[in-house]
Structure formats: C-alpha cells, structure tokens
Design a protein around this motif. Structure first.
Motif, mmCIF file in Angstrom:
data_model
loop_
_atom_site.group_PDB
_atom_site.id
_atom_site.type_symbol
_atom_site.label_atom_id
_atom_site.label_comp_id
_atom_site.label_asym_id
_atom_site.label_seq_id
_atom_site.Cartn_x
_atom_site.Cartn_y
_atom_site.Cartn_z
ATOM 1 N N HIS A 14 0.837 -1.201 0.000
ATOM 2 C CA HIS A 14 0.000 0.000 0.000
ATOM 3 C C HIS A 14 0.868 1.245 0.000
ATOM 4 N N LEU A 15 0.225 2.336 -0.357
ATOM 5 C CA LEU A 15 0.861 3.637 -0.281
ATOM 6 C C LEU A 15 -0.159 4.587 0.332
ATOM 7 N N LYS A 16 0.127 5.001 1.546
ATOM 8 C CA LYS A 16 -0.791 5.923 2.213
ATOM 9 C C LYS A 16 -0.712 7.282 1.522
ATOM 10 N N PRO A 17 -1.756 8.063 1.510
ATOM 11 C CA PRO A 17 -2.946 7.947 2.343
ATOM 12 C C PRO A 17 -4.116 7.218 1.725
ATOM 13 N N GLY A 18 -4.009 6.715 0.459
ATOM 14 C CA GLY A 18 -5.257 6.241 -0.104
ATOM 15 C C GLY A 18 -5.232 4.948 -0.889
ATOM 16 N N PHE A 19 -4.064 4.325 -1.051
ATOM 17 C CA PHE A 19 -3.995 3.218 -1.999
ATOM 18 C C PHE A 19 -3.487 1.922 -1.378
ATOM 19 N N ALA A 20 -4.123 0.813 -1.755
ATOM 20 C CA ALA A 20 -3.651 -0.510 -1.341
ATOM 21 C C ALA A 20 -3.979 -1.504 -2.439
ATOM 22 N N PHE A 21 -3.199 -2.546 -2.508
ATOM 23 C CA PHE A 21 -3.544 -3.620 -3.452
ATOM 24 C C PHE A 21 -3.032 -4.949 -2.933
ATOM 25 N N VAL A 22 -3.713 -6.010 -3.385
ATOM 26 C CA VAL A 22 -3.378 -7.384 -2.997
ATOM 27 C C VAL A 22 -3.427 -8.223 -4.261
ATOM 28 N N PHE A 23 -2.370 -8.977 -4.504
ATOM 29 C CA PHE A 23 -2.351 -9.829 -5.701
ATOM 30 C C PHE A 23 -2.085 -11.286 -5.352
ATOM 31 N N SER A 24 -2.901 -12.157 -5.939
ATOM 32 C CA SER A 24 -2.622 -13.590 -6.001
ATOM 33 C C SER A 24 -2.131 -13.846 -7.423
ATOM 34 N N PRO A 25 -1.617 -15.028 -7.703
ATOM 35 C CA PRO A 25 -1.096 -15.261 -9.058
ATOM 36 C C PRO A 25 -2.120 -15.071 -10.174
ATOM 37 N N ASP A 26 -3.400 -15.245 -9.866
ATOM 38 C CA ASP A 26 -4.408 -15.181 -10.937
ATOM 39 C C ASP A 26 -5.199 -13.884 -11.002
ATOM 40 N N TYR A 27 -5.269 -13.159 -9.884
ATOM 41 C CA TYR A 27 -6.029 -11.910 -9.914
ATOM 42 C C TYR A 27 -5.557 -10.995 -8.786
ATOM 43 N N GLY A 28 -5.851 -9.730 -8.962
ATOM 44 C CA GLY A 28 -5.489 -8.755 -7.931
ATOM 45 C C GLY A 28 -6.630 -7.804 -7.672
ATOM 46 N N ILE A 29 -6.455 -7.036 -6.630
ATOM 47 C CA ILE A 29 -7.497 -6.096 -6.251
ATOM 48 C C ILE A 29 -6.825 -4.801 -5.824
ATOM 49 N N THR A 30 -7.392 -3.670 -6.262
ATOM 50 C CA THR A 30 -6.877 -2.359 -5.831
ATOM 51 C C THR A 30 -7.956 -1.636 -5.020
ATOM 52 N N PHE A 31 -7.503 -0.906 -4.032
ATOM 53 C CA PHE A 31 -8.396 -0.115 -3.169
ATOM 54 C C PHE A 31 -7.979 1.352 -3.248
ATOM 55 N N VAL A 32 -8.957 2.228 -3.400
ATOM 56 C CA VAL A 32 -8.670 3.662 -3.275
ATOM 57 C C VAL A 32 -9.646 4.265 -2.276
ATOM 58 N N ASP A 33 -9.118 4.836 -1.207
ATOM 59 C CA ASP A 33 -9.942 5.500 -0.193
ATOM 60 C C ASP A 33 -9.936 6.997 -0.470
ATOM 61 N N THR A 34 -11.122 7.585 -0.579
ATOM 62 C CA THR A 34 -11.224 9.028 -0.759
ATOM 63 C C THR A 34 -12.099 9.600 0.335
ATOM 64 N N PRO A 35 -11.551 10.511 1.141
ATOM 65 C CA PRO A 35 -12.352 11.091 2.224
ATOM 66 C C PRO A 35 -13.436 11.997 1.657
ATOM 67 N N VAL A 36 -14.637 11.878 2.163
ATOM 68 C CA VAL A 36 -15.760 12.698 1.708
ATOM 69 C C VAL A 36 -16.154 13.709 2.783
ATOM 70 N N SER A 37 -16.213 13.254 4.014
ATOM 71 C CA SER A 37 -16.512 14.117 5.153
ATOM 72 C C SER A 37 -15.935 13.418 6.377
ATOM 73 N N PRO A 38 -15.954 14.064 7.541
ATOM 74 C CA PRO A 38 -15.354 13.404 8.703
ATOM 75 C C PRO A 38 -15.907 11.997 8.939
ATOM 76 N N ASP A 39 -17.161 11.776 8.603
ATOM 77 C CA ASP A 39 -17.736 10.450 8.868
ATOM 78 C C ASP A 39 -18.172 9.718 7.603
ATOM 79 N N ARG A 40 -17.525 10.042 6.498
ATOM 80 C CA ARG A 40 -17.874 9.367 5.251
ATOM 81 C C ARG A 40 -16.637 9.193 4.372
#
Lengths: 386, 386, 386
Positions: free
Chosen positions: B281-307
C-alpha cells in the motif's frame, strides 16, 4: 489598513477583464452576507396580478428564511404581510395562492385582516392591546402587472417603477398586466445563484448547447448587431437591463417553429403592431422574456452556496384557452429544454470553481453582460458595506 | 507556549500504545486540514494503464474538490491535467474514461490538446494569448502499470518509484502492467477515512468477522510468522508498506476454494513460478493485494469526517476472457463480502468514538500495523506543520 | 461587563410575558450547548422494566452521540453501561433490545459481563490488566417501572425519586410497573425540541387542531378548573410536573369513544377505584399520560436545531392480549392523530421563527405551562453557567 471588501475585489477583477475567484461561489459566510445584504434589501418578484384578481385573494413568496403574503383587500388594494403570526410565530398560510376572509393562524387562531391588522386573539389578558400586534408589513410594488416585494426593514425603499424606467417603453406593448400564468416549472440548480445569472447573461454558449433555442434566436445578431440602434438599455448600476431579443428572419416567437405558440396575441400585437421579442431583468432575482404571443418569467432564489431554486412561469393572454389557443407542450418546449441545458452547464462550473487550482479566466467579447452582472453585484454589495 | 499539534498528539498516543482520541475522527476542521495537507500533497492512485491504451484515451480521478484528467497523447506520453477550463472553470469531461481528439469545454468550446495546451478559444479579443492559458498540470507517475497523480502545487514532488522501492521486488512477478480491470465496486463507508485504514491494517478482527476471507487467509501465520524471514517491508515513515499474504496450506489464491478464480495466471506465474500472494500500500489512499491469478486495488477518498468513498477494482490478466477464464461472481466474492463486513465494523467504531465517554484503548499485539498507520499519519501531518 | 447568558435572556422574556427569540430555536451553537448541558446531565427515559424481565436482558437508549446499554445481571440488578468498547470504541450492540450471556464486541471480541467488567480480551500484552478496562458506567434509576439513565460524568447525580416525588401519589394507582409495551411509533419532527415541549404544555391550540383528542379531553376544565383543588403539581424548578387530565362527563379513557381501549384495567382500577386520567413529565425529554386502561410515554431527543426525534409508546396491563383485550388501531388512534397534528404545528412555528422579522409575542392566559417550561429551561441552562 482596511481589509479588501468583496465589492472591491469584484471591481478589480472587472478592470482586468477576468471572471470571479472560486471562493465567491462556495463560501458559506459570503452566501449568508449576500442573502441578507442583497436579497434582504432588493425588490424580488412575487407573482402576477392575475393570481390575485379578487378581494380576499392572496399569493405567497419565499426568499431564504422569509415568507410573505401578498393580499388583496376589499378595496382592491394590495398588501405585503410577513407570513409570521405575531403570537408564537407560526406560518399563517402555506406556500401557494388562495382566497380567505381572514388570515387565521392555524396554531391558536389569532385572526388578521388583509391589511394585516389583528382582528381577534382569544384568551389574552384584559391588558392586551390588539392594535399593537398587526402583521409586519413587507413593501410591495406593482409594475406592468408584475408584483414585487422588498423585505428591507427600512421605512422607505427605492421606487420600483424608477428602477424599471428604462424597460418600460420596450415592454409596454406586451400588455403584461393582461396576461395570466399558463404553466409553472420549479428547477433545483446545483450551482451558486451568481453562476445562474452569469449563464443567463451571455449567448457565447448558445450555439453548442441550445439546439432548440437557436432555431429562432439570432445569436450572431445579438453579439454583433447590424441595426443602427443599441440593442441594450440598462440602468447606470446595471441592476435593471432590457434588450430586444433578435430572432432569425421569418420567426415571430421563441418557439420550435418560429410561429406563435398561442393564437391570442398579447397587448398591442393584437392590433397588428410589428412583432418583436424583448427581454428585461431586475437583479438580483428576476428576468423575463416576451414574444408577441407568450412570455416567460424567471425567479432565482439562493438556497445555499451551491444550490439555487429557479421558478419559471409561462404567461399567455388572459383570454387564451388551453387546448384551443395553445398546447402547453409546445408553449414550454424551447425554454424548458434550454433551462435544463443551462442548469447542467452551471453545475459543471460550480464543480470546477471549487478546485484549489481554479483561477478566474478572461472574459470573451460576448460576455460583456456578464461583466455587467459583476458590476451590479459589486454595487449591491457595496451598498451594504461589503 | 505553543499549542500541541495533531502530529505531536498522535505520537504521544503511540508511545503509550493507545488508539487515537475521538475528536480526530469527527472534527470538520481537522478533516479539512487532512484533505489539504495529506490528500492535496501525496500521491493518489488514479487508474491502470490498461484504461488508456491508445493515443487520445483519458481517464479521470477525483479527490475532494479536485478532478484530474489523465490523458495519453499522440506520442504515447501520459499527462495529468486539472479538469477545470481556464476560461470560466467548467469541467472539461465528466468522470469516467473516454477517448477524444481534443478536450473541448462544453460551456464555450475552448479546446485543449492532450498535453493541456489551449488550441482554440472563440471570440476572444485580439490581445488574447492562447499560450498563456493551458490547462493546469497535475503531477503523474506510473509504477508497474499503476498510474498515480499528485495534486501538490509544488514544482517538484517526491519520486513515486522511490516511495515504492521496498515493494518493487515483491510485486514485480505479478506483471501488474499487463493486467486489466475485470470489475469495479464503489462503496460508501459511514466512517472516517482513518478508521478505514486502521481496519485494513490488522487481522485481529478477521476470525470473527470474515468467514469467506479466512477460508484461505492464514491469520495465525500473519500474526506470528513461523518463517525465518520478516513478513513485512516498509519505508522508514511507514507510508509505503508491503508484505507476503500467507495463505493456508493448499490454497493458491484468495478465493472461496483456494483455487485460482482466473484460468490465466499473471506475470511470472504463467511460467511456473511458485505461487504466493502479496499486498502493498501507499498511504494515504492506496492498497492492493495480488494472487497469481487476480489482484485487487483499493482507493480510499475522504468525503466528510464520517464518510469515505472506497473504490475497489479487480484485475486479471489482460488476455483473460470473462465467462471463459473467469466468472465475475466467483472473482469478487471473497473481497466483496469482506469489504462489506469491514464497512459495518468501521461504521460501528465511528458511532462509538463520537461519545463524550470514549477514551482511546490499548492496542493488541496484532495491531502493530495500526500503530504504523498512526506513525505515517503523524509524519504526513507534521510535514505540513500540523 | 459580562455578556448576557441564555438563562438571563429567557428570564427577562418571562418577566414580560413574552415567548422566546427566534435565535434560540435555530442557533447550532446553542443547540450544541443544550445537548451537552441539559441532555448530557439530566435524567432521560430509557425504557420500561418489562423490556428486560430476565437475567441477561438488555435494552439500549441513545441521546445525541451517546448510546447506553441497560442490562439486567444474574442477580436481577440493573446496570447502565456506555455502549462503547474500551478497546477501539465500537458499539457493543446495535439499538434495540436483546438478551445475551456476555457483551462481546463485534470488532475484536472483547467480552464484558452485565455489570460492565471486562471478562476477556484476546492477544493483549502480558502487562494488560483487565480490571482497568470495564465499560464506563451510566447512572440508572427506576421509578414506578420506568427506567431512566443519566449520562452525567459526575460521580453523584440527583435522586430521580425525589425529582418525581410530587407525581408519585397521582401516578401510583396506575401500577405502571405492571404494564407492558403494546405499540411504538417513532416520529421525526421538523422543529426544535423546545417547540415540541411548548406545544405539549398548552391546550390553547386543541379545539381547532385536535378533533380526536377533544372528543374526551375537557379543554375548558383544564384551562379554568371548577374543582376546588389545584389541577397541577410541580417542582419548584418546574422540571417535574404532574396533573389530573380532565375528561368530559361520561368518558373514562382518552379514546375515540371515551370507553376503555383495553379490557384489562391497570393497577388499582382493576379493584374498582374511581377512574381518572393523569399526566406527568420530567424535563428535558420525558412525558407520560395514563388512563385506567392504557398509558402513553413520550421521549423527545434533539437531533439538530430544527429536528427532533419523538419516540412514543403505548402501554397496557401486562396481561392484556392483543386482539382479545385491545386492538392496536383503536388503542393508538387518538394520540397518533394528535401527535401528527402537533408536529405539523411545530414545523410551522419553526419556519416562522427563522424570519428576521419575527419578534416573540405575548403569551395567553392558557400558556402558563409554556412559561413553566421556559423557567425550567432557564434553570437547567443556568446550572451549567449558560
């Protein structure tokens, strides 16, 4: 050292031919100032006289936290009354129009006459003096059948007819006072009220965005008039402005076909006067455009920094009959489509000006009335020391 | 006496092994500071190179009030352009991806090339100099096929490859640059963005909450590794982190069955390389996980203090064919379920930390990476003097 | 010179027989102060003992950002526990009622007994001392079967039975502790919580607004009692108040017909005691009204300056059987209709008091309990120095 006022800042941008900084469209503080200093002091369009033809009739108009009843009394006189009971503050009537013998508060039945005087208040102590608790007055003025209110708490306010003087001759032939409302649309626009105004002040964007509108509207003639006379009248402070609206050859109305949408011409056009189309406005919230057969009124009401409520009404001659003289679909099509196209553009600009990287860009040759809006805005803010 | 900064406060909590005070998850003031000081200065994941394979292609990425176009020009070069017209500020393109010869503003048709230069602006005065009004640049960098942008207004920004250096060798075998997006989900999480991060940093909660995830993921091995080597690499400031993701014996992919979800292995695994699963991952907003056949990326974007807005994408080998090599349902099931379970936990914590009675509790032995997040957060805030 | 406090301002209005200024119903700052200074320190109704009859049972109550579990332990003792895990702050249980052996946090499985003590916390360091991390206590007190909580952080709080002392004798015959909940409605009212209270304190508005209610309720007798005894008891500070609720001749219950809605009389009325109807309340949030056959409880919870959450429950004798002894429709009709009529009035006042032109009006002879509410409000604010 004094801090720079908003009006100073706007005038500086104007000098450089630039649009306004993004903060002016997003700041909640500035928005509250505008609501109070501009919409709380200027004339706002309330409705058309045809909505309150008889004694006892009333209409309501809201602006921000304010709501006003415009009532016609037994003598035919029109009164502006704050829609707030003097007892505990309940709304006397809901929004809309109606007719009533008295305004009776739904909460505890305090009853008011059409001139606002308190006529009855049950179970009050003997010492209670009804004459001390009339509804608060709101200034009203009627110009060519259009009713305006002014929420200013000053005893005296500007003369509306004087403000509209430049537009009087141009608009007079349309006999607006003899029209009636054929249709109403209320739009919620996701943009600051100033962006809605700026959009309405130029046709630089028309060719690419308004296919229905440009079927009849002559964008080129508007931008670079060939006629000898100036196409635009305005007050020194640019609050009031009026113009002929050039149509393409052969068109006599702002419709899909260029032909009238209503078979009953209005005003002097019924007597064979040469057709023309004209527009006028009174900032901060009112604009209208009339062709010989129908007209349209716009009222912009700011809701929040990024939200504006726009009420649009289509007017026809009072004797025009739906289904006989006009069809609503045909009557509203050009402007309804044009409005929706414009709101989307306004939303897009609202999104963009929020960016930290936004810098106001240079105005084109076709945006002089946008500059006119900035100037009127600066003057209205300056009048409140802002 | 100087007031304590947020970063000082976080470091003090860290020293005591405690979580963070509730205010840090609810304060609108702090939230605005974080958006500007962290998300406005750090590298943010924008998309995958497979989204813009050809000249003229573009993708968009938004973060708070900012929107960026990532465009590929005729020479194949990638440009980051602020999605704000230099004239009046309208968005040039809506969010999403597309292909275009030029970026023509919908409002007044100012037209820009893929490098941002202004190619056309109708009806401007003769004095107007197009070269002075290009689209504003946004820093971009591509690492292993992943495109990042940085909204910082500084001329120079940190080198993304250097930030990701620790993760390079671990991730390289997956050939991420040769993948493509098979599925996208966008989640709205009712929690502060930091709670979303904290949740992702520990598997202390996994056994009781993630039945699908723990079918293959080896929680015990993660917590108390038996292998000789350290399971975790990270940069000194903890912004960048990478790790092998231990699977249970027999499993080769993070799927319901432990078998691959896609029949086309990625990168070196197609050549028979020993399977493993890895995350970075690379803070503040990115993470990823890969297996040999597929991977997944995450992007977190702050919208408000509670969202918080979380965009998740599933990647497969670019030659994998849906319905032949993989089924979307099977591909996304483990992570989609796990995500939804996590958002509910995050929401529950957001509710709890609002209480006046909340006091930060002690971190467990399995929450060292949560502490790592706190440290990275303190460093990013400190860099902005906060 | 010290600035005028809110309580001073309210007392000055009271002296003049006037309602309160509009700001008191719209200010976000004042609202936050009220939530903390009043709802954070006073007794709030949580539920009825019949909701937690057995060991292990619990109910939850929320107020603003606070949530409390009221749990019955193995010895039958009732405990108030802050619904916030001591580890990371997650909610231990969702709102509602339930039964559990232990409160296990859904996030990381910290487990607590019904007295709040921490029974288990996996993977904590050896130095971790469970006895230091019990759930935080919330004060609880039970009066006539009604469970109250108090979120004050003070060690000691006022005695609830002392606060309710004046109401005890009047309410005792209803045997409220032997009732059970037959129906619950939750209303969202678009008005400030004080307007909801003011509305409930007078029947000046009843004749014109509550046709169902005045079928049995004797408005005239309430306003100008003919009986020798005072119809109203109240504590010196007006927080607690109780009264007989006069019904019209022939009516024995607040129903459409005046006949009982439930065939099982409550308390002493089952033994032939002369029927009467009575009401009591404890500011800032609780009120109830009992007829011999059924009762109703109200809980007002402030949500925002212009939004209040009102939970209403109908109680019957615990042995009354739905469909046999009572029908829910008939049981709730009068109050449900009356409530909805009241919320609309409250909304109308909230709209009106926002106006810049609103000035508080004079109270009528029938609004003495509204003045009583103002006085109690001033006292509660004053206690917090506000």
């Amino acid at each position: 050292m004094t801090e720079k006022t908003t009006s100073d800042l706007v005038l500086e941008q104007l000098k450089q031919g630039l649009a306004l900084p993004g903060d002016l469209y997003t700041s909640p503080t500035l928005f509250a100032e505008e609501v109070s200093a501009i919409f709380g002091r200027q004339w706002l369009y309330a409705g058309h006289v045809s909505e309150i033809p008889h004694a006892g009739d009333y209409l309501t108009v809201t602006s921000g936290d304010e709501s006003c009843i415009v009532a016609r009394d037994a003598d035919g006189e029109i009164h502006g009354l704050l829609n707030v009971c003097r007892h505990r503050g309940a709304r006397l009537v809901d929004c809309g129009t109606g007719s009533t013998r008295r305004f009776v508060c739904p909460y505890h039945q305090w009853a008011y006459s059409h001139d606002g005087s308190l006529a009855g208040a049950p179970r009050m102590p003997d010492s209670f003096d009804k004459s001390r608790w009339p509804l608060k007055k709101v200034h009203t003025s009627v110009w060519q059948g259009l009713v305006f209110v002014n929420f200013s708490s000053e005893e005296e306010v500007e003369s509306l007819p004087e403000l509209m003087a430049d537009a009087a001759e141009l608009m007079n032939p349309f006999g607006v006072e003899d029209a009636r409302i054929a249709h109403t649309e209320v739009y919620e626009v996701d943009a600051n009220w100033k962006l809605v105004w700026e959009n309405a002040q130029e046709c630089y964007h028309c060719n690419a965005n308004h296919p229905e509108f440009i079927r009849t509207f002559d964008v080129r003639e508007m931008a670079q008039p060939t006629a000898g006379e100036a196409p635009l009248w305005y007050s020194e402070d640019r609050r009031s402005q009026s113009a002929r609206f050039p149509l393409k050859p052969g068109a006599v109305s702002l419709t899909m076909s260029g032909r009238p949408a209503s078979a009953k011409p209005m005003g002097e056009f019924a007597d064979g006067r040469e057709p023309y189309t004209a527009a006028a406005h009174l900032k901060p919230g009112f604009a209208f455009v009339f062709s010989p057969d129908y007209g349209i009124t716009f009222v912009d009401t700011p809701v929040s920094p990024d939200r504006t409520h726009v009420k649009v009404q289509w007017l026809v001659h009072r004797d025009a009959v739906e289904g006989v003289d006009y069809a609503v679909d045909n009557l509203i099509r050009v402007w309804d489509q044009t409005n929706r196209q414009d709101w989307e553009l306004c939303r897009s600009v609202q999104e963009g000006v929020k960016s930290h990287g936004f810098e106001p860009g240079p105005l084109s040759l076709d945006e002089t009335s946008v500059a006119g809006f900035y100037y009127a805005y600066a003057r209205m803010m300056s009048a409140a020391g802002l």
